[in-house]
Each structure stands twice: as structure tokens, then as C-alpha cells.
Design an enzyme around this catalytic site. Structure first.
Site, PDB file in Angstrom:
ATOM      1  N   VAL A   1       0.810  -1.218   0.000  1.00 61.69           N
ATOM      2  CA  VAL A   1       0.000   0.000   0.000  1.00 61.69           C
ATOM      3  C   VAL A   1       0.841   1.265   0.000  1.00 61.69           C
ATOM      4  O   VAL A   1       0.326   2.358  -0.288  1.00 61.69           O
ATOM      5  CB  VAL A   1      -0.994   0.022   1.183  1.00 61.69           C
ATOM      6  CG1 VAL A   1      -1.977  -1.135   1.090  1.00 61.69           C
ATOM      7  CG2 VAL A   1      -0.264   0.032   2.519  1.00 61.69           C
TER       8      VAL A   1
ATOM      9  N   TYR B   1       4.089   4.497  15.582  1.00 60.46           N
ATOM     10  CA  TYR B   1       2.739   3.936  15.505  1.00 60.46           C
ATOM     11  C   TYR B   1       1.708   4.933  16.033  1.00 60.46           C
ATOM     12  O   TYR B   1       0.685   5.193  15.393  1.00 60.46           O
ATOM     13  CB  TYR B   1       2.691   2.639  16.299  1.00 60.46           C
ATOM     14  CG  TYR B   1       1.358   1.921  16.244  1.00 60.46           C
ATOM     15  CD1 TYR B   1       1.020   1.148  15.145  1.00 60.46           C
ATOM     16  CD2 TYR B   1       0.448   2.018  17.297  1.00 60.46           C
ATOM     17  CE1 TYR B   1      -0.202   0.483  15.086  1.00 60.46           C
ATOM     18  CE2 TYR B   1      -0.764   1.359  17.249  1.00 60.46           C
ATOM     19  CZ  TYR B   1      -1.092   0.591  16.140  1.00 60.46           C
ATOM     20  OH  TYR B   1      -2.302  -0.055  16.090  1.00 60.46           O
TER      21      TYR B   1
ATOM     22  N   LYS C   1      -1.342   6.800  13.946  1.00 61.09           N
ATOM     23  CA  LYS C   1      -2.744   6.536  14.260  1.00 61.09           C
ATOM     24  C   LYS C   1      -3.481   7.824  14.619  1.00 61.09           C
ATOM     25  O   LYS C   1      -4.687   7.964  14.335  1.00 61.09           O
ATOM     26  CB  LYS C   1      -2.851   5.505  15.379  1.00 61.09           C
ATOM     27  CG  LYS C   1      -2.421   4.104  14.948  1.00 61.09           C
ATOM     28  CD  LYS C   1      -3.193   3.618  13.721  1.00 61.09           C
ATOM     29  CE  LYS C   1      -2.834   2.197  13.336  1.00 61.09           C
ATOM     30  NZ  LYS C   1      -3.596   1.718  12.150  1.00 61.09           N
TER      31      LYS C   1
END
Length: 257
Positions: A67, A162, A166
Site C-alpha cells: 500500500v 505507531y 494513528k
């Protein structure tokens, strides 16, 4: 059909990161509910295993995809357009936590960039491609569900890449929701806490807390996440679950630390 397109008798979904964990569980749940599901992810063998687990229904197309690579994302959605002619749902799930237990000051640039490229840039590229397809199809519109995290609200120690991505996914969700209105595209986000997957196996052995302690944490069945995504996806486009948090009831998120 002569162009390779199949007649659509069910709604069409793309699930990224469909080779394991939450992505696999959601793909199987949607397939069981009668959706046509395109399985996307980096590992062709793992995607093929997801397709095998689906059982006796129509075969789920497997499209190996990174992706973070714009050309691969374009190829994924071109394949969807060619085979089905439309897209009703994108579950933007592919993600990476990055190296665990590395203090912020020691995190290599390459590791930071890898997490950002997958979790944020990858989600954007897939959403952009989905927008283009949903905008132009007839009937127009569709739904995007982004996989966030409880880390979008409260971080864990040593998780800067991370956590930052997010938080950014939450901004992406809000922008997609606003920009999608003119095309009848709905966008929501599911924030997951401690679903039992390969990524959370370490929970039972203990994970670092804000206090510095190492504490075992409870987990929940990943099927509960899949059922929630299925509910969000089943709504008419006039209704939207903007944000949903699904978590192990006793995990130390409420009052974490």
C-alpha cells in the site's frame, strides 16, 4: 463477460492487510455476509490462505499489494474496476507497529519512515484511489472504514511512530468524511484495543505500562472486531458510524498508566 468483468450480485469490498489478524477476520466476516471481497496485502501466500479459509463461496480475488507503493495501489483498484465495475467498501486496515521497545531517541529514520509509509501514506493512497472509483461509478458513492487504534487516544511507551500515525489516521478519517459528502462517500474509523491476533500475542506475557511495570493484559476475540466492521459497513450511506472503539473490556485503557 468478454472484458473479464463479472456481474455484480453483491456489494464489493477491498480489505487491505487481509492476510492475517484483523484484516483476515474482517474479510472472512464480509464474505460470510455475502460480500464480494478483494484481498490485498504484501504476502500472496497469506492472502491465498485467507481465500482458502473462506470455504465454498465465490472465490475471493487475491491481489498482492504494497500500500506504500502508488503504482501497486493503482493496480489494485484498476483490478477491482475491471473485475467488478464498482467498489462499495474499502477497509483501510494494512498497518505496521514498527520495532518494539525502541526508545524514541534510538528509533532509526528508516523505521520511522516505514511505519509512516504504511500506516498513513498507504491509507491515503488507498482512500484516494477508492474515492476516484466511488465518485465515477453508478450508482455513485461508497464507504471507507479506517482502522485506527486506541493509540489514537492514548499512547503506549516507546511507540512514537505507531502512535503518531494513528493520530494522523484520525485526521484522515475526518477529512475523508467531509470531502466525501459531495460524492456520497461515507467514512468512519474503528479504534481497536487488544484484539487477539499475531500482533498481540505478547499481551499475555506482559507489556510495558506508563508506570514502567510489565503487566499482562486481557484480550478479546478478533471476531468481535470483524462483526463491528460488518455492522458499520451494512449501514445505508445516509448513516455513518463516525468513530467506534472496540476493546477488551478490562484492558488498562480507561485510566491507563
Amino acid at each position: 463477460m468478454s472484458d473479464g468483468r463479472v456481474s455484480v450480485v453483491s456489494k464489493v469490498a477491498v480489505v487491505t492487510g487481509a492476510g492475517s489478524g484483523i484484516g483476515r477476520a474482517v474479510a472472512l466476516e464480509l464474505l460470510e455476509a455475502g460480500w464480494s471481497v478483494v484481498l490485498a496485502g504484501r504476502r500472496e501466500e497469506a492472502l491465498a490462505e485467507t481465500a482458502r479459509l473462506a470455504g465454498g463461496g465465490p472465490p475471493a480475488p487475491v491481489v498482492p499489494t504494497d500500500v506504500a507503493d502508488p503504482a501497486r495501489v493503482d493496480a489494485l483498484f484498476a483490478a477491482v474496476r475491471k473485475r467488478f465495475g464498482r467498489l462499495d467498501l474499502l477497509f483501510n486496515n494494512a498497518g505496521s507497529f514498527g520495532p518494539r521497545g525502541v526508545p524514541l531517541e534510538d528509533l532509526a529514520y528508516e523505521d520511522w519512515r516505514s511505519v509512516v509509509d504504511t500506516n498513513l501514506t498507504g491509507a491515503f493512497l488507498c482512500a484516494q484511489a477508492a474515492f476516484r472509483l466511488m465518485r465515477d461509478q453508478e450508482p455513485r458513492g461508497g464507504r471507507i472504514i479506517n482502522n485506527g487504534s486506541v493509540s489514537a487516544h492514548a499512547p503506549r511507551p516507546d511507540s512514537v511512530a505507531y502512535t503518531a500515525t494513528k493520530h494522523a489516521v484520525t485526521g484522515l478519517t475526518k477529512s475523508l468524511s467531509l470531502d466525501g459528502r459531495r460524492y456520497d462517500i461515507a467514512c468512519g474509523q474503528i479504534d481497536v484495543g487488544n484484539a487477539a491476533t499475531e500482533m498481540t500475542e505478547r499481551m499475555s506475557a506482559g507489556v510495558p505500562q506508563a508506570s514502567g511495570e510489565l503487566v499482562a493484559e486481557p484480550v478479546m476475540d478478533v471476531a468481535d472486531v470483524a462483526r463491528t466492521v460488518r455492522h458499520m459497513a451494512s449501514l445505508p450511506l445516509a448513516a455513518n458510524v463516525q468513530f467506534a472503539t472496540v476493546m477488551a473490556t478490562a484492558m488498562p485503557y480507561i485510566g491507563r498508566g
